[in-house]
Enzyme design. Structure first.
Site, PDB file in Angstrom:
ATOM      1  CG  ASP A   1      -2.109  -0.968   1.012  1.00 27.03           C
ATOM      2  OD1 ASP A   1      -2.619  -1.032  -0.117  1.00 27.03           O
ATOM      3  OD2 ASP A   1      -2.489  -1.645   1.972  1.00 27.03           O
TER       4      ASP A   1
ATOM      5  CG  ASP B   1      -7.824  -3.256  -3.342  1.00 25.09           C
ATOM      6  OD1 ASP B   1      -8.246  -4.193  -4.027  1.00 25.09           O
ATOM      7  OD2 ASP B   1      -8.291  -2.982  -2.236  1.00 25.09           O
TER       8      ASP B   1
HETATM    9  N1  GLY Z   1      -7.366  -1.374  -0.268  1.00 28.83           N
HETATM   10  C1  GLY Z   1      -8.352  -1.820   0.622  1.00 28.83           C
HETATM   11  C2  GLY Z   1      -9.728  -1.359   0.339  1.00 28.83           C
HETATM   12  O1  GLY Z   1     -10.045  -0.802  -0.678  1.00 28.83           O
HETATM   13  O2  GLY Z   1     -10.544  -1.564   1.211  1.00 28.83           O
END
Ligand code: GLY
Length: 398
Positions: free
Chosen positions: A115, A174
Site C-alpha cells: 500500500d 486495489d
Molecule cells: N485497499 C483496501 C480497500 O479498498 O478496502
C-alpha cells in the site's frame, strides 16, 4: 488545442443543461470544497496531540477512530489537506498538511505492505506537486524501491498481502493504485525497472483479474513455484464471482492512470471497458453511488459505498479527457451526477457532525463486519480530488 476546444464546448453544453433544473456544477463544487476546508480544519483540530495517529473513521459509538502510519489509509488525510490548501490557499492548511505528511515518512522503508502508493503518493506526492519541496523526492524514491521488492518476477505481479495457508501470493485489484508511485519514480530517475514492474503488473492483472464482462475478481492468488493462478476469490466482496464495488473503481482508476503514464492503448481500452461495465450495470443506482457490491444481496436496499462512487467519479473525469467527445461526454455526465449526489445532504455531513469527516455512508468490509456505513478518509480524499479535477476542467474551458 482542438481537444481543449472540444472539451470546453462539451462542458458548456453540460453546464447549460444543468442550469435548467439544478444549481450549476461550478457552484456545487465551490460550495462543497469550501465546506470541506472548514470541516477538515475541525478534523485537524480534533487530532491535536495525537502525534503518531491519523484519522481513519468512526467506531460503532460514533467516536473518532485513528490509525498509525502503517495502516493503508494513512496518506489520505494529509493528501486531502494538500488538495484543500491548493484550493483555498489557506496557509494554516499547508502547515497541517506538512505535519500530517511527516507522520508517514518512516513508511518509506516498509516492505511488508503493497500500500505504499496509497500512503506515500497521496501524501508526499501531493506535497511535492504543490510545493516542489525537494526533500519529498527522496521519500518517494525510497518508498518506490521498497514497493519494488514485493515484485515477484515469475508471477509478474507485486505481491499484495503476505502468504498464508489459503493464498501463496495474493494480489488484489486495489494494487493497481500503487503503480502510480512506481511511474513517478521512473519519470524522475529514468530507471526503467520501475516502469517495467508497473507495466508487467498491469498486464498480468489485465490477464488474470478480469472476467469476460470486464468486472474483476478482488483477489487472485498465484502459485509461488509455478507462477500460475492458484485461486480467484474475494475478501471484501459478496462472493468470489461478484463485482465488489470499490475494487471495480480501483481498476478503473488504475488503468486510466496507467494510460496517462504510458500512452499504451491497451490500458485505455481496459479503462473504457471497465467504465462501460459500471455505467451500464443494471444495479447502478439512479444517483450513481454504487451499492457496496454490484451483486450484493438485498438490492435496492443494500448498503451504498460512497467511497466507490468518489473513486469512480475521479477516474471518469480523467478518462473523459482521453477519449473521443461522445464517450467523454458520457463519462463526465456520470461523474457530475456522482459529485452532485455526494454533495447532497444524503451523503455529505452537516458542519461539525460525522466526526468532522466530509462524507457519510461508506463501507470498509462487510464480510469482516468492519466499517459498515461509516465515513472513511479515502471516500473524502477521492471526492475532493474529483471536485478538483472537474473544477480544473471548468477553469480551462473559460
Ligand atoms: N485497499 C483496501 C480497500 O479498498 O478496502
Amino acid at each position: 488545442m482542438k481537444r481543449i476546444l472540444q472539451l470546453s464546448f462539451l462542458l458548456l453544453i453540460i453546464s447549460g443543461l444543468s442550469c435548467r433544473n439544478e444549481k450549476p456544477i461550478a457552484k456545487v463544487i465551490d460550495g462543497s470544497l469550501t465546506f470541506s476546508v472548514n470541516q477538515y480544519k475541525l478534523l485537524a483540530e480534533s487530532m491535536k496531540g495525537l502525534t503518531d495517529q491519523l484519522p481513519r473513521s468512526l467506531d460503532e459509538k460514533g467516536k473518532l477512530m485513528t490509525a498509525e502510519s502503517h495502516w493503508w489509509t494513512s496518506g489520505f488525510f494529509p493528501g486531502s489537506l494538500w488538495y484543500l490548501y491548493e484550493y483555498s490557499k489557506d496557509t494554516s492548511l499547508k502547515s497541517e498538511a506538512e505535519a500530517e505528511t511527516m507522520k508517514i515518512e518512516n513508511e518509506k522503508f516498509t516492505k511488508t505492505s503493497h500500500d505504499l502508493g496509497f500512503m506515500l503518493y497521496c501524501s508526499f506526492g501531493n506535497g511535492l506537486r504543490i510545493t516542489g519541496d525537494e526533500k519529498d523526492n527522496e521519500v518517494l524514491l525510497t518508498g518506490a524501491r521498497s514497493l519494488s521488492t514485493r515484485f515477484r518476477a515469475n508471477i509478474g505481479c507485486i505481491q499484495s498481502w503476505g502468504s498464508s495457508a489459503k493464498w501463496q501470493c495474493p494480489v488484489i485489484i486495489d494494487n493497481m493504485m500503487n503503480l502510480e508511485l512506481l511511474m513517478w519514480a521512473f519519470k524522475n530517475t529514468g530507471d526503467s525497472s520501475f516502469y517495467r514492474i508497473a507495466v508487467i503488473h498491469a498486464d498480468t492483472t489485465m490477464k488474470y483479474h478480469f472476467r469476460k464482462d470486464f468486472s474483476s475478481f478482488h483477489v487472485v492468488s498465484y502459485d509461488t513455484t509455478t507462477g500460475k493462478v492458484q485461486a480467484r476469490q474475494t475478501a471484501q466482496g459478496f462472493s468470489d464471482s461478484s463485482a465488489w464495488a470499490r475494487g471495480q473503481s480501483w481498476g478503473l482508476y488504475g488503468y486510466t492512470m496507467m494510460y496517462r503514464e504510458t500512452h499504451l492503448g491497451r490500458y485505455l481500452n481496459q479503462a473504457q471497458h471497465i467504465a462501460d461495465f459500471l455505467i451500464n450495470n443494471q444495479n447502478m443506482p439512479e444517483d450513481k453511488i454504487p451499492y457496496w457490491d454490484y451483486d450484493a444481496p438485498g438490492i435496492p436496499n443494500a448498503t451504498r459505498d460512497a467511497s466507490a462512487g468518489s473513486v469512480m467519479a475521479s477516474a471518469l473525469i480523467e478518462l473523459s479527457g482521453y477519449v473521443p467527445e461522445k464517450e467523454g461526454k458520457k463519462y463526465l455526465k456520470v461523474a457530475e451526477r456522482q459529485i452532485r449526489s455526494l454533495a447532497s445532504p444524503v451523503y455529505m455531513a452537516e458542519s461539525g457532525r460525522n466526526g468532522n469527516f466530509i462524507l457519510m455512508h461508506s463501507v470498509g468490509s462487510i464480510p469482516a463486519n468492519s466499517e459498515v456505513d461509516v465515513p472513511l478518509t479515502y471516500a473524502d480524499y477521492y471526492f475532493i480530488e474529483a471536485m478538483m479535477r472537474y473544477r480544473a476542467l471548468l477553469l480551462k474551458s473559460r
